[in-house]
Design a protein around this motif. Sequence first.
Motif, PDB file in Angstrom:
ATOM      1  N   UNK A  70       0.837  -1.211   0.000  1.00  0.00           N
ATOM      2  CA  UNK A  70       0.000   0.000   0.000  1.00  0.00           C
ATOM      3  C   UNK A  70       0.865   1.251   0.000  1.00  0.00           C
ATOM      4  N   UNK A  71       1.965   1.211   0.743  1.00  0.00           N
ATOM      5  CA  UNK A  71       2.872   2.364   0.796  1.00  0.00           C
ATOM      6  C   UNK A  71       3.484   2.623  -0.580  1.00  0.00           C
ATOM      7  N   UNK A  72       3.823   1.553  -1.288  1.00  0.00           N
ATOM      8  CA  UNK A  72       4.426   1.706  -2.608  1.00  0.00           C
ATOM      9  C   UNK A  72       3.459   2.342  -3.603  1.00  0.00           C
ATOM     10  N   UNK A  73       2.158   2.074  -3.426  1.00  0.00           N
ATOM     11  CA  UNK A  73       1.155   2.698  -4.299  1.00  0.00           C
ATOM     12  C   UNK A  73       1.200   4.215  -4.175  1.00  0.00           C
ATOM     13  N   UNK A  74       1.514   4.689  -2.968  1.00  0.00           N
ATOM     14  CA  UNK A  74       1.588   6.132  -2.711  1.00  0.00           C
ATOM     15  C   UNK A  74       2.716   6.763  -3.531  1.00  0.00           C
ATOM     16  N   UNK A  75       3.785   6.009  -3.746  1.00  0.00           N
ATOM     17  CA  UNK A  75       4.956   6.555  -4.447  1.00  0.00           C
ATOM     18  C   UNK A  75       4.874   6.370  -5.962  1.00  0.00           C
ATOM     19  N   UNK A  76       3.766   5.800  -6.436  1.00  0.00           N
ATOM     20  CA  UNK A  76       3.580   5.598  -7.872  1.00  0.00           C
ATOM     21  C   UNK A  76       2.714   6.714  -8.448  1.00  0.00           C
ATOM     22  N   UNK A  77       3.169   7.291  -9.544  1.00  0.00           N
ATOM     23  CA  UNK A  77       2.422   8.369 -10.218  1.00  0.00           C
ATOM     24  C   UNK A  77       2.073   9.517  -9.267  1.00  0.00           C
ATOM     25  N   UNK A  88       0.945   8.705   3.180  1.00  0.00           N
ATOM     26  CA  UNK A  88       1.726   7.714   3.918  1.00  0.00           C
ATOM     27  C   UNK A  88       1.220   7.600   5.352  1.00  0.00           C
ATOM     28  N   UNK A  89       0.937   8.749   5.977  1.00  0.00           N
ATOM     29  CA  UNK A  89       0.386   8.746   7.339  1.00  0.00           C
ATOM     30  C   UNK A  89      -0.984   8.072   7.359  1.00  0.00           C
ATOM     31  N   UNK A 127      11.790   4.675   5.038  1.00  0.00           N
ATOM     32  CA  UNK A 127      12.672   5.809   4.733  1.00  0.00           C
ATOM     33  C   UNK A 127      12.924   5.888   3.227  1.00  0.00           C
ATOM     34  N   UNK A 128      13.147   4.729   2.590  1.00  0.00           N
ATOM     35  CA  UNK A 128      13.400   4.696   1.146  1.00  0.00           C
ATOM     36  C   UNK A 128      12.182   5.204   0.362  1.00  0.00           C
ATOM     37  N   UNK A 129      10.977   4.801   0.776  1.00  0.00           N
ATOM     38  CA  UNK A 129       9.764   5.242   0.092  1.00  0.00           C
ATOM     39  C   UNK A 129       9.551   6.743   0.283  1.00  0.00           C
ATOM     40  N   UNK A 130       9.821   7.223   1.496  1.00  0.00           N
ATOM     41  CA  UNK A 130       9.683   8.653   1.778  1.00  0.00           C
ATOM     42  C   UNK A 130      10.709   9.450   0.976  1.00  0.00           C
TER      43      UNK A 130
END
Length: 201
Positions: A70-77, A88-89, A127-130
């Motif tokens: 789910x977190x990775x979806x936030x970093x897509x597009x 993320x929160x 941290x990497x996703x952020x």
Amino acid sequence: MHTENKDEMRDKILEAALKRFTHYGAGKTTMNEIADDLHCSKASLYYYFPDKKAMHLAVLEKIAEAYFAEMEKVTTNITSAAQALHNIIDVKKAFISKFCRLEIFKIQKDGPSVFQEGVKKAKQIEIALTTEVIKAGVRTGEFKVDNAEQTADLLVQAIVGLRFSVPDHFSNDEELDEETFELVIEKQKLLVDFFIKGMKA
């Protein structure tokens, strides 16, 4: 028994354990109850897991996989890096609310070293996703940041720190009540806002 069937049975056990843990709490759930839910013997459970703690760890690993998906979806597009940081929160809040009875903090304190390593790895993933979100903001001109990795590390560490500093009385194995949990989330969002303002300066 074929490997596929063994994997299927293991997944069924984890699903049954997750259902019980989520509803009644991990500490109040017995192996007998999980076996009864699956209409199998307790010995069948021990074939896959040496004890309940091992099963508990496997359940948490399963949840962690879904959490980071789910977190990775936030970093897509990403269209807005600021909104992505808030998302993320929101993902964190949704998962903790749903799985608050899994006694994550208790096992984090009392669990084996392999779990401690898992916690460290989870933090590094966050941290990497952020970092990716902040870099996306820099690329679009939304943020002005010299060191995205350092900023992300500081933000994630500060967010985690609020989990332990906001409650008036707290120990590592204690789960938060609903009111305190909401207060922690509110302060985490305020913290993100401060970081966003600083990165836009």
